[in-house]
Design an enzyme around this catalytic site. Structure first.
Site, PDB file in Angstrom:
ATOM      1  N   HIS A  78       0.783  -1.286   0.006  1.00  0.00           N
ATOM      2  CA  HIS A  78       0.031  -0.051   0.252  1.00  0.00           C
ATOM      3  C   HIS A  78       0.925   1.124  -0.056  1.00  0.00           C
ATOM      4  CE1 HIS A  78      -3.963  -2.185   1.433  1.00  0.00           C
ATOM      5  NE2 HIS A  78      -3.475  -2.584   0.548  1.00  0.00           N
ATOM      6  N   GLU A  80       0.729   4.157   1.726  1.00  0.00           N
ATOM      7  CA  GLU A  80       1.257   4.432   3.028  1.00  0.00           C
ATOM      8  C   GLU A  80       2.209   3.721   3.615  1.00  0.00           C
ATOM      9  OE1 GLU A  80      -1.828   3.533   2.119  1.00  0.00           O
ATOM     10  OE2 GLU A  80      -3.283   3.793   3.728  1.00  0.00           O
ATOM     11  N   CYS A 116      -6.382   1.141   5.382  1.00  0.00           N
ATOM     12  CA  CYS A 116      -6.813   0.121   5.998  1.00  0.00           C
ATOM     13  C   CYS A 116      -6.245  -0.288   7.438  1.00  0.00           C
ATOM     14  CB  CYS A 116      -6.513  -1.258   4.954  1.00  0.00           C
ATOM     15  SG  CYS A 116      -4.741  -1.644   5.079  1.00  0.00           S
ATOM     16  N   CYS A 119      -2.583  -0.505   7.365  1.00  0.00           N
ATOM     17  CA  CYS A 119      -1.812   0.550   7.322  1.00  0.00           C
ATOM     18  C   CYS A 119      -2.019   1.664   8.454  1.00  0.00           C
ATOM     19  CB  CYS A 119      -2.073   1.248   6.226  1.00  0.00           C
ATOM     20  SG  CYS A 119      -1.710   0.575   4.393  1.00  0.00           S
TER      21      CYS A 119
END
Length: 155
Positions: A78, A80, A116, A119
């Site tokens: 991801h 992040e 999410c 993250c």
């Protein structure tokens, strides 16, 4: 008219997003501290592995997995997480993550952009203070990371 600082950083996160190799949702993230960009990240396969855009397929799409579920089947790291991986913790302490997402097929902004749960845990451990998510051309949400600590979604 001069753009406000938050939308300026969100626009940079959106530009970073343009490097995403995901066929489903494309995200860009930047970490800012003391008005300086510390790091950037976008979602894509781990270094050296083939990206979904190269393979021309998305396992989660093929299996019709709803958004937000079964991330273990996704090839991507991801945005992040990639931004956090690229920075020293001391440079992130008290900083802000700016996150922008778009639908990979239509290019439309995702008005429900939020990290999410995995993250969120990384953001907490990185010592980041707040997360700003782009929800429209000039609109956004601001979430203090302390809310995720107090309202533990893993319980």
């Amino acid at each position: 008219m001069r753009k406000d600082k938050i939308n300026y950083y969100l626009d940079i996160a959106d530009a970073v997003r343009s490097r995403s190799t995901c066929l489903r949702r494309q995200y860009g993230a930047i970490i800012v501290k003391n008005d300086e960009i510390v790091s950037t990240g976008y979602n894509g396969a781990p270094r050296g592995r083939k990206n979904c855009s190269e393979l021309g397929r998305c396992t989660r799409e093929e299996l019709k997995i709803p958004s937000g579920q079964r991330y273990e089947l996704c090839r991507s790291v991801h945005a992040e997480a990639n931004a956090i991986i690229s920075a020293q913790r001391s440079a992130m302490l008290g900083g802000t993550v700016y996150l922008a997402g778009r639908d990979a097929n239509t290019g439309e902004l995702l008005d429900t952009t939020t990290p999410c749960s995995m993250c969120r845990r990384m953001i907490i451990n990185a010592g980041i203070e707040k997360v700003v998510c782009k929800t429209g051309e000039d609109t956004y949400t601001v979430t203090p990371v302390s809310e995720w600590i107090e309202n533990d979604d893993s319980l």
